[in-house]
Design a protein around this motif. Sequence first.
Motif, mmCIF file in Angstrom:
data_model
loop_
_atom_site.group_PDB
_atom_site.id
_atom_site.type_symbol
_atom_site.label_atom_id
_atom_site.label_comp_id
_atom_site.label_asym_id
_atom_site.label_seq_id
_atom_site.Cartn_x
_atom_site.Cartn_y
_atom_site.Cartn_z
ATOM 1 N N VAL A 1 37.797 44.731 50.682
ATOM 2 C CA VAL A 1 38.905 45.469 51.292
ATOM 3 C C VAL A 1 39.241 46.604 50.340
ATOM 4 N N SER A 2 39.395 47.810 50.865
ATOM 5 C CA SER A 2 39.578 48.963 50.004
ATOM 6 C C SER A 2 40.714 49.852 50.468
ATOM 7 N N ARG B 1 49.463 42.127 41.484
ATOM 8 C CA ARG B 1 50.129 43.387 41.846
ATOM 9 C C ARG B 1 50.560 44.149 40.592
ATOM 10 N N ALA B 2 51.174 43.449 39.645
ATOM 11 C CA ALA B 2 51.635 44.103 38.423
ATOM 12 C C ALA B 2 50.462 44.624 37.596
ATOM 13 N N ALA B 3 49.406 43.803 37.476
ATOM 14 C CA ALA B 3 48.260 44.209 36.665
ATOM 15 C C ALA B 3 47.569 45.432 37.242
ATOM 16 N N LEU B 4 47.497 45.521 38.562
ATOM 17 C CA LEU B 4 46.859 46.675 39.187
ATOM 18 C C LEU B 4 47.687 47.937 39.037
ATOM 19 N N ARG B 5 48.998 47.797 39.029
ATOM 20 C CA ARG B 5 49.864 48.968 38.990
ATOM 21 C C ARG B 5 50.250 49.390 37.574
ATOM 22 N N ASP B 6 49.966 48.536 36.586
ATOM 23 C CA ASP B 6 50.348 48.846 35.206
ATOM 24 C C ASP B 6 49.409 49.827 34.531
ATOM 25 N N ALA C 1 45.231 41.849 49.382
ATOM 26 C CA ALA C 1 44.837 43.126 49.977
ATOM 27 C C ALA C 1 46.061 44.018 50.179
ATOM 28 N N GLY C 2 47.170 43.398 50.570
ATOM 29 C CA GLY C 2 48.398 44.166 50.763
ATOM 30 C C GLY C 2 49.006 44.660 49.466
ATOM 31 N N ALA C 3 48.597 44.078 48.340
ATOM 32 C CA ALA C 3 49.122 44.484 47.039
ATOM 33 C C ALA C 3 48.317 45.601 46.396
ATOM 34 N N LEU C 4 47.230 46.016 47.030
ATOM 35 C CA LEU C 4 46.371 47.045 46.439
ATOM 36 C C LEU C 4 47.078 48.402 46.423
ATOM 37 N N PRO C 5 47.102 49.069 45.263
ATOM 38 C CA PRO C 5 47.603 50.442 45.232
ATOM 39 C C PRO C 5 46.525 51.392 45.739
ATOM 40 N N PRO C 6 46.843 52.668 45.939
ATOM 41 C CA PRO C 6 45.806 53.628 46.345
ATOM 42 C C PRO C 6 44.676 53.677 45.315
ATOM 43 N N GLY C 7 43.446 53.859 45.815
ATOM 44 C CA GLY C 7 42.296 53.956 44.932
ATOM 45 C C GLY C 7 41.838 52.627 44.365
ATOM 46 N N ALA C 8 42.063 51.564 45.103
ATOM 47 C CA ALA C 8 41.716 50.221 44.618
ATOM 48 C C ALA C 8 40.867 49.487 45.646
ATOM 49 N N ALA C 9 40.200 48.451 45.175
ATOM 50 C CA ALA C 9 39.393 47.621 46.067
ATOM 51 C C ALA C 9 39.563 46.156 45.686
ATOM 52 N N LEU C 10 39.577 45.304 46.704
ATOM 53 C CA LEU C 10 39.593 43.852 46.527
ATOM 54 C C LEU C 10 38.231 43.309 46.924
ATOM 55 N N TYR C 11 37.653 42.504 46.048
ATOM 56 C CA TYR C 11 36.419 41.794 46.357
ATOM 57 C C TYR C 11 36.696 40.301 46.281
ATOM 58 N N VAL C 12 36.407 39.597 47.374
ATOM 59 C CA VAL C 12 36.579 38.146 47.434
ATOM 60 C C VAL C 12 35.197 37.512 47.334
ATOM 61 N N THR C 13 35.033 36.614 46.378
ATOM 62 C CA THR C 13 33.749 35.934 46.229
ATOM 63 C C THR C 13 33.994 34.504 45.768
ATOM 64 N N ASP D 1 39.065 53.246 41.153
ATOM 65 C CA ASP D 1 39.846 53.314 39.910
ATOM 66 C C ASP D 1 40.331 51.940 39.455
ATOM 67 N N ARG D 2 40.617 51.077 40.429
ATOM 68 C CA ARG D 2 41.130 49.741 40.120
ATOM 69 C C ARG D 2 40.407 48.743 41.024
ATOM 70 N N VAL D 3 40.121 47.587 40.457
ATOM 71 C CA VAL D 3 39.442 46.572 41.245
ATOM 72 C C VAL D 3 40.082 45.213 40.985
#
Length: 389
Positions: A386-387, A199-204, A246-258, A53-55
């Motif tokens: 990280v998901s 964190r704010a952008a993912l949760r907004d 990664a610790g700021a991810l809400p449920p249903g989110a994934a972090l991709y580092v590239t 849902d969020r990336v």
Amino acid sequence: MDDNPAAAVQRHDRAPLVPAYGGASLADLPGSLLAALGAAPADANVLGLEPVDRVCVFVVDGLGARLLDAHADRAPFLASTRARALTAGFPATTVTSLCTLGTGLPPGEHGMLGLTLAVPGRNHLFNCLRWTLPRGMPPMDPRTWQPAETVYQRAARAGIVASYVAPAAFEGTGLTDAVYRGVRYVPADTVDERVAGVRAALRDSPRAHVTVYYGDLDATGHMVGWGAPQWLDQLEIVDRMAERLAGALPPGAALYVTADHGMINAEEKIDAQTTPGLSAGVAMFGGEARARHVYTEPGAAPAVLEAWRELLEGKAWVVSRQEAVDSGWFGPGVRSEWLGRIGDVVAVPYTDCAILASETHPVEAVFTGYHGSLTAAEQHIPLLEVSTR
């Protein structure tokens, strides 16, 4: 086993590592992310990313996969995450890769074919990073130079809020307008501000695509070389920042580092602008030290190609414009209107050599770390996930 990590990373490649466009390249990541978010067809998900849902995409400038592997002890969080390697694209440089990430297109389709490029039909260079032209020239319209729709505009049409978290100085620049059209810009200068902005952008929003950029690893590598103590300090900052994201991810989110590219430390520098055999017949030196676009005087291209091949034998791949295009360096094809941006001759070192043009590009001449070429050290970039799905 090689006791010298730098030697292992910078082992010479005798055949060009042509980017894996359409399979495992940076150009395949944006479409795969949109598909994972439900904003693109399933066949766009070339990388097979899981629905989300969020990336958050954490772009670390200069974090080559081989460089990270060589110093995994200084980045334990990144080293512990699920990873694969992608190829950056050609040239392996920031402006090209950021535009690839911003459009989901290979360089030959989006037109950002190097750091400094000739403006077709005009006898001058354009710096695509600084967005600068020679004094007295009218400003370059970002939408003319890079007209392709961005992935952020596509996301917005699908109801996904796209945000870009980056230094305030980049907001409103030509490069930002060319690459990040359609995003909600979140100015954030410090690491703390960037983590908070993500964190704010993912949760907004229930559906979000957030990109966050960190450039100091690359900047440090240019000045002191990758693997230097200051560079390692930056790598540790990147690692801690990734862990916090990664610790700021809400449920249903994934972090991709590239990343946008890797790096090599130059052991040899050749100044083409002060070497008669390399400067003869040349009108302009574009590109950069590891992916040099050589624009020739009218009718001089064959002679320049021959001279550069002879003088750089054993150090660089030297090809004509058409050979570079036909070999797929810029992707499956190059739009006809972009061809004049490519040098008549393209010189790409495969040893630890930098081809300088000290009069035109004096700052570049003092660097230690360089990138741009088709070697594994510069092309291979990580994709770490990280998901919280």
